[in-house]
Design a protein around this motif. Sequence first.
Motif, PDB file in Angstrom:
ATOM      1  N   THR A  53       0.761  -1.089   0.121  1.00  0.00           N
ATOM      2  CA  THR A  53      -0.001   0.009  -0.014  1.00  0.00           C
ATOM      3  C   THR A  53       0.875   1.400   0.011  1.00  0.00           C
ATOM      4  O   THR A  53       1.938   1.225   0.340  1.00  0.00           O
ATOM      5  CB  THR A  53      -0.790  -0.014   1.271  1.00  0.00           C
ATOM      6  OG1 THR A  53      -0.147   0.006   2.287  1.00  0.00           O
ATOM      7  CG2 THR A  53      -1.885  -1.077   1.129  1.00  0.00           C
ATOM      8  N   ALA A  54       0.150   2.302  -0.243  1.00  0.00           N
ATOM      9  CA  ALA A  54       0.953   3.569  -0.278  1.00  0.00           C
ATOM     10  C   ALA A  54       0.856   4.514   1.163  1.00  0.00           C
ATOM     11  O   ALA A  54      -0.256   4.313   1.478  1.00  0.00           O
ATOM     12  CB  ALA A  54       0.636   4.345  -1.580  1.00  0.00           C
ATOM     13  N   PRO A  55       1.613   5.097   1.384  1.00  0.00           N
ATOM     14  CA  PRO A  55       1.589   5.859   2.663  1.00  0.00           C
ATOM     15  C   PRO A  55       0.335   7.033   2.582  1.00  0.00           C
ATOM     16  O   PRO A  55      -0.256   7.256   3.371  1.00  0.00           O
ATOM     17  CB  PRO A  55       2.794   6.870   2.744  1.00  0.00           C
ATOM     18  CG  PRO A  55       3.829   5.905   1.854  1.00  0.00           C
ATOM     19  CD  PRO A  55       3.090   5.377   0.964  1.00  0.00           C
ATOM     20  N   ASP A  56       0.004   7.391   1.379  1.00  0.00           N
ATOM     21  CA  ASP A  56      -1.173   8.042   1.276  1.00  0.00           C
ATOM     22  C   ASP A  56      -2.504   7.381   1.178  1.00  0.00           C
ATOM     23  O   ASP A  56      -3.589   8.261   0.894  1.00  0.00           O
ATOM     24  CB  ASP A  56      -1.095   9.289   0.067  1.00  0.00           C
ATOM     25  CG  ASP A  56      -0.881   8.665  -1.115  1.00  0.00           C
ATOM     26  OD1 ASP A  56      -0.517   7.529  -1.457  1.00  0.00           O
ATOM     27  OD2 ASP A  56      -1.152   9.210  -2.364  1.00  0.00           O
ATOM     28  N   ASP A  57      -2.548   6.085   1.196  1.00  0.00           N
ATOM     29  CA  ASP A  57      -3.815   5.323   0.974  1.00  0.00           C
ATOM     30  C   ASP A  57      -4.468   5.610   2.257  1.00  0.00           C
ATOM     31  O   ASP A  57      -4.076   5.872   3.199  1.00  0.00           O
ATOM     32  CB  ASP A  57      -3.390   3.854   0.822  1.00  0.00           C
ATOM     33  CG  ASP A  57      -3.029   3.671  -0.642  1.00  0.00           C
ATOM     34  OD1 ASP A  57      -3.381   4.173  -1.516  1.00  0.00           O
ATOM     35  OD2 ASP A  57      -2.288   2.479  -0.684  1.00  0.00           O
ATOM     36  N   SER A  58      -5.671   5.239   2.072  1.00  0.00           N
ATOM     37  CA  SER A  58      -6.722   5.698   3.495  1.00  0.00           C
ATOM     38  C   SER A  58      -6.153   4.590   4.657  1.00  0.00           C
ATOM     39  O   SER A  58      -5.424   3.396   4.205  1.00  0.00           O
ATOM     40  CB  SER A  58      -8.144   5.441   3.218  1.00  0.00           C
ATOM     41  OG  SER A  58      -8.362   4.003   2.928  1.00  0.00           O
ATOM     42  N   ARG A  64      -4.521   0.840   4.137  1.00  0.00           N
ATOM     43  CA  ARG A  64      -3.272   0.294   4.905  1.00  0.00           C
ATOM     44  C   ARG A  64      -3.643  -1.041   5.760  1.00  0.00           C
ATOM     45  O   ARG A  64      -2.956  -2.102   5.643  1.00  0.00           O
ATOM     46  CB  ARG A  64      -2.499   1.537   5.319  1.00  0.00           C
ATOM     47  CG  ARG A  64      -2.026   2.385   4.295  1.00  0.00           C
ATOM     48  CD  ARG A  64      -1.277   3.585   4.985  1.00  0.00           C
ATOM     49  NE  ARG A  64      -2.246   4.424   5.699  1.00  0.00           N
ATOM     50  CZ  ARG A  64      -2.082   4.875   7.002  1.00  0.00           C
ATOM     51  NH1 ARG A  64      -1.267   4.345   7.758  1.00  0.00           N
ATOM     52  NH2 ARG A  64      -3.053   5.672   7.404  1.00  0.00           N
TER      53      ARG A  64
END
Length: 92
Positions: free
Chosen positions: A70-75, A79
């Motif tokens: 997942t990306a750090p800016d995902d909800s 995450r």
Amino acid sequence: MVHLSYGDVTADHYIREIGSDLAIHGWDVGQSEMCNLMISEDLAQAVYDFYEPRTKELADSRMFGPATITAPDDSVQVRLLGLCGRKAHIFV
């Protein structure tokens, strides 16, 4: 203290464990019914905070699939689900 098959834990720990399990499996059930279950941000954060320090323990238990990227800016929900081996990007 609560006596479990894997050892003794505090009641607080056990309540968080059961609540976390219900949140994740509630999402699973929603997916099986083609329903996009949204976990409240506060609950998702609490469950993430409970599971994140136990990432290796969860992976070793084989109760969850390998964590998905997942990306750090995902909800926080995405995450959390990724941490638990779910691929939630396309649903959230």
